[in-house]
Design a protein around this motif. Structure first.
Motif, PDB file in Angstrom:
ATOM      1  N   THR A 198     -14.050  -1.820  -0.832  1.00 38.72           N
ATOM      2  CA  THR A 198     -14.757  -0.840  -1.341  1.00 38.72           C
ATOM      3  C   THR A 198     -14.040  -0.334  -2.466  1.00 38.72           C
ATOM      4  N   ASP A 199     -14.431   0.550  -3.116  1.00 41.85           N
ATOM      5  CA  ASP A 199     -13.722   1.556  -4.240  1.00 41.85           C
ATOM      6  C   ASP A 199     -12.503   1.967  -3.737  1.00 41.85           C
ATOM      7  N   MET A 200     -12.397   2.727  -2.488  1.00 42.63           N
ATOM      8  CA  MET A 200     -11.472   3.271  -1.755  1.00 42.63           C
ATOM      9  C   MET A 200     -10.233   2.241  -1.739  1.00 42.63           C
ATOM     10  N   THR A 201     -10.551   1.035  -1.385  1.00 41.33           N
ATOM     11  CA  THR A 201      -9.464   0.071  -0.905  1.00 41.33           C
ATOM     12  C   THR A 201      -9.243  -0.946  -2.051  1.00 41.33           C
ATOM     13  N   ILE A 202      -9.998  -1.167  -3.166  1.00 43.34           N
ATOM     14  CA  ILE A 202      -9.535  -2.010  -4.084  1.00 43.34           C
ATOM     15  C   ILE A 202      -9.750  -1.611  -5.498  1.00 43.34           C
ATOM     16  N   GLY A 203     -10.321  -0.279  -5.566  1.00 46.91           N
ATOM     17  CA  GLY A 203     -10.440   0.582  -6.951  1.00 46.91           C
ATOM     18  C   GLY A 203      -9.067   0.556  -7.637  1.00 46.91           C
ATOM     19  N   GLY A 204      -9.026   0.200  -8.989  1.00 43.89           N
ATOM     20  CA  GLY A 204      -8.097   0.413  -9.621  1.00 43.89           C
ATOM     21  C   GLY A 204      -6.978  -0.642  -9.709  1.00 43.89           C
ATOM     22  N   LYS A 205      -7.077  -1.782  -9.029  1.00 45.49           N
ATOM     23  CA  LYS A 205      -6.086  -2.784  -8.638  1.00 45.49           C
ATOM     24  C   LYS A 205      -6.706  -4.025  -9.389  1.00 45.49           C
ATOM     25  N   SER A 206      -5.767  -4.814  -9.976  1.00 44.93           N
ATOM     26  CA  SER A 206      -6.272  -6.025 -10.871  1.00 44.93           C
ATOM     27  C   SER A 206      -6.853  -7.013  -9.855  1.00 44.93           C
ATOM     28  N   GLU A 207      -7.409  -8.178 -10.359  1.00 43.35           N
ATOM     29  CA  GLU A 207      -8.069  -9.182  -9.565  1.00 43.35           C
ATOM     30  C   GLU A 207      -6.983  -9.816  -8.810  1.00 43.35           C
ATOM     31  N   GLU A 208      -5.648 -10.085  -9.295  1.00 44.57           N
ATOM     32  CA  GLU A 208      -4.621 -10.486  -8.616  1.00 44.57           C
ATOM     33  C   GLU A 208      -4.209  -9.947  -7.440  1.00 44.57           C
ATOM     34  N   GLU A 209      -4.158  -8.524  -7.408  1.00 45.06           N
ATOM     35  CA  GLU A 209      -3.765  -7.579  -6.553  1.00 45.06           C
ATOM     36  C   GLU A 209      -4.923  -7.414  -5.426  1.00 45.06           C
ATOM     37  N   VAL A 210      -6.067  -7.650  -5.901  1.00 43.45           N
ATOM     38  CA  VAL A 210      -7.284  -7.530  -4.892  1.00 43.45           C
ATOM     39  C   VAL A 210      -7.115  -8.863  -4.089  1.00 43.45           C
ATOM     40  N   GLU A 211      -6.839  -9.975  -4.773  1.00 42.01           N
ATOM     41  CA  GLU A 211      -6.766 -11.353  -4.053  1.00 42.01           C
ATOM     42  C   GLU A 211      -5.622 -11.447  -3.009  1.00 42.01           C
ATOM     43  N   LYS A 212      -4.508 -10.741  -3.353  1.00 39.68           N
ATOM     44  CA  LYS A 212      -3.467 -10.772  -2.377  1.00 39.68           C
ATOM     45  C   LYS A 212      -3.723  -9.867  -1.271  1.00 39.68           C
ATOM     46  N   LEU A 213      -4.575  -8.749  -1.333  1.00 39.01           N
ATOM     47  CA  LEU A 213      -5.043  -7.713  -0.241  1.00 39.01           C
ATOM     48  C   LEU A 213      -5.887  -8.591   0.406  1.00 39.01           C
ATOM     49  N   ARG A 214      -6.694  -9.390   0.018  1.00 38.96           N
ATOM     50  CA  ARG A 214      -7.815 -10.063   0.850  1.00 38.96           C
ATOM     51  C   ARG A 214      -7.204 -11.202   1.538  1.00 38.96           C
ATOM     52  N   GLU A 215      -6.073 -11.949   0.978  1.00 39.78           N
ATOM     53  CA  GLU A 215      -5.420 -12.959   1.917  1.00 39.78           C
ATOM     54  C   GLU A 215      -4.654 -12.311   2.968  1.00 39.78           C
ATOM     55  N   PHE A 216      -3.959 -11.147   2.793  1.00 38.13           N
ATOM     56  CA  PHE A 216      -3.363 -10.305   3.825  1.00 38.13           C
ATOM     57  C   PHE A 216      -4.151  -9.945   4.876  1.00 38.13           C
ATOM     58  N   PHE A 217      -5.242  -9.574   4.648  1.00 38.63           N
ATOM     59  CA  PHE A 217      -6.275  -9.007   5.628  1.00 38.63           C
ATOM     60  C   PHE A 217      -6.861 -10.231   6.321  1.00 38.63           C
ATOM     61  N   ARG A 218      -7.251 -11.210   5.392  1.00 37.14           N
ATOM     62  CA  ARG A 218      -7.665 -12.413   6.174  1.00 37.14           C
ATOM     63  C   ARG A 218      -6.959 -13.065   7.374  1.00 37.14           C
ATOM     64  N   ASN A 219      -5.576 -12.749   6.935  1.00 35.56           N
ATOM     65  CA  ASN A 219      -4.455 -13.436   7.981  1.00 35.56           C
ATOM     66  C   ASN A 219      -4.359 -12.577   9.040  1.00 35.56           C
ATOM     67  N   LYS A 220      -4.974 -11.409   9.318  1.00 41.04           N
ATOM     68  CA  LYS A 220      -4.817 -10.573  10.323  1.00 41.04           C
ATOM     69  C   LYS A 220      -6.181 -10.546  11.048  1.00 41.04           C
ATOM     70  N   THR A 221      -7.066 -11.374  10.951  1.00 44.34           N
ATOM     71  CA  THR A 221      -8.129 -11.118  11.658  1.00 44.34           C
ATOM     72  C   THR A 221      -8.596 -12.532  12.310  1.00 44.34           C
ATOM     73  N   VAL A 222      -9.169 -12.638  13.331  1.00 44.79           N
ATOM     74  CA  VAL A 222      -9.483 -14.029  14.163  1.00 44.79           C
ATOM     75  C   VAL A 222     -10.574 -14.639  13.173  1.00 44.79           C
ATOM     76  N   LEU A 223     -11.262 -13.869  12.439  1.00 44.32           N
ATOM     77  CA  LEU A 223     -12.349 -14.715  11.878  1.00 44.32           C
ATOM     78  C   LEU A 223     -11.913 -15.027  10.407  1.00 44.32           C
ATOM     79  N   HIS A 224     -10.633 -14.685  10.117  1.00 46.76           N
ATOM     80  CA  HIS A 224     -10.186 -14.774   8.971  1.00 46.76           C
ATOM     81  C   HIS A 224     -11.056 -15.016   7.526  1.00 46.76           C
ATOM     82  N   THR A 225     -11.372 -13.399   7.903  1.00 45.65           N
ATOM     83  CA  THR A 225     -12.104 -13.202   6.396  1.00 45.65           C
ATOM     84  C   THR A 225     -12.207 -11.384   6.370  1.00 45.65           C
ATOM     85  N   THR A 226     -12.746 -11.277   5.302  1.00 46.31           N
ATOM     86  CA  THR A 226     -12.602  -9.848   5.020  1.00 46.31           C
ATOM     87  C   THR A 226     -14.156  -9.231   5.117  1.00 46.31           C
ATOM     88  N   GLY A 227     -14.250  -7.880   5.374  1.00 48.65           N
ATOM     89  CA  GLY A 227     -15.428  -7.304   5.389  1.00 48.65           C
ATOM     90  C   GLY A 227     -15.952  -6.524   4.175  1.00 48.65           C
TER      91      GLY A 227
END
Length: 249
Positions: free
Chosen positions: A181-210
């Motif tokens: 959402t704007d709260m979690t990825i707002g103001g970040k570069s695409e590279e920063e967002v992708e790093k966040l996605r990868e971090f949280f993908r690795n934290k879930t059993v479904l290996h995906t983000t919401g």
């Protein structure tokens, strides 16, 4: 005509919920605070927008009067408005904590209390509070004080289920994990967002983000007749986080 009110409905999860309920035939009203332009966009979809900071009781009362000019019944209330500040316990900032408490928890109390007469008038109304998996048990650093406010939302949900059941009002909560959402990825570069996605993908059993829609679909179910026998529950929507205390997996 059935009426639904979504607080914090101009952006992110709240917007997805408002648009979903609107498509499903509810006359949908949203509260927004600062996102004027995004709120105006929703008016094109037939959604009614009202400015209201739910953390200020006088504003909630004023907004209630505006809603009462539209309807004397409210069939669905979604308490979604919220904010967060990352704050390690050792860096306690009272002003930031008070603001989170005022919006995240007191805002739910103020809105539910003021709109209770309209919910009673509807008969078999439904309240859904948007909590967080942080309120159940998160390992995320810096979320202690945010988690406290969301834990309050969860116990409030259960208490209201006990107290309002006699009016046929069901009360449930949805506890999202990391949602884009704007709260979690707002103001970040695409590279920063992708790093966040990868971090949280690795934290879930479904290996995906919401996505906001993942939460909106659960809310849609909870307010529907399909969930007529469900109240006092907290549905976690976080992909099966492996670093939290929200699942047994």
């Amino acid at each position: 005509m059935k009426y639904a009110l979504v607080t914090g409905g101009s952006r992110g999860i709240g917007r997805a919920i408002a648009e979903t309920l609107n498509r499903e035939g509810y006359k949908t009203i949203i509260f927004y605070n600062s996102s004027v332009e995004k709120a105006k966009e929703l008016e094109k979809e037939g959604i009614i927008t009202l400015k209201c900071d739910v953390g200020k009781r006088e504003e909630v009362r004023r907004a209630k009067q505006q809603v009462e000019e539209i309807t004397d019944k409210l069939h669905v209330l979604v308490n979604n408005a919220g904010l967060w500040y990352l704050m390690p316990f050792e860096n306690f900032d009272e002003e930031k904590y008070d603001k989170m408490l005022r919006v995240n928890l007191n805002g739910v109390i103020y809105t539910t209390y003021e709109f209770l007469p309209l919910l009673k008038n509807a008969g078999n109304a439904s309240i859904v509070n948007i909590a967080s998996n942080a309120g159940i048990g998160t390992a995320a650093e810096g979320t202690t004080f945010y988690a406290i406010t969301k834990a309050g939302v969860i116990i409030l949900t259960r208490r209201l289920a006990f107290e309002l059941g006699k009016y046929g009002i069901r009360v449930n909560a949805v506890a999202p994990g990391w949602i884009e959402t704007d709260m979690t990825i707002g103001g970040k570069s695409e590279e920063e967002v992708e790093k966040l996605r990868e971090f949280f993908r690795n934290k879930t059993v479904l290996h995906t983000t919401g996505k906001p829609e993942d939460v909106a679909h659960v809310v849609s179910f909870l307010v529907s007749e399909k969930a007529r026998y469900i109240t006092g529950q907290v549905i976690v929507v976080d992909g099966g986080r492996i670093d939290n205390l929200t699942h047994s997996v």
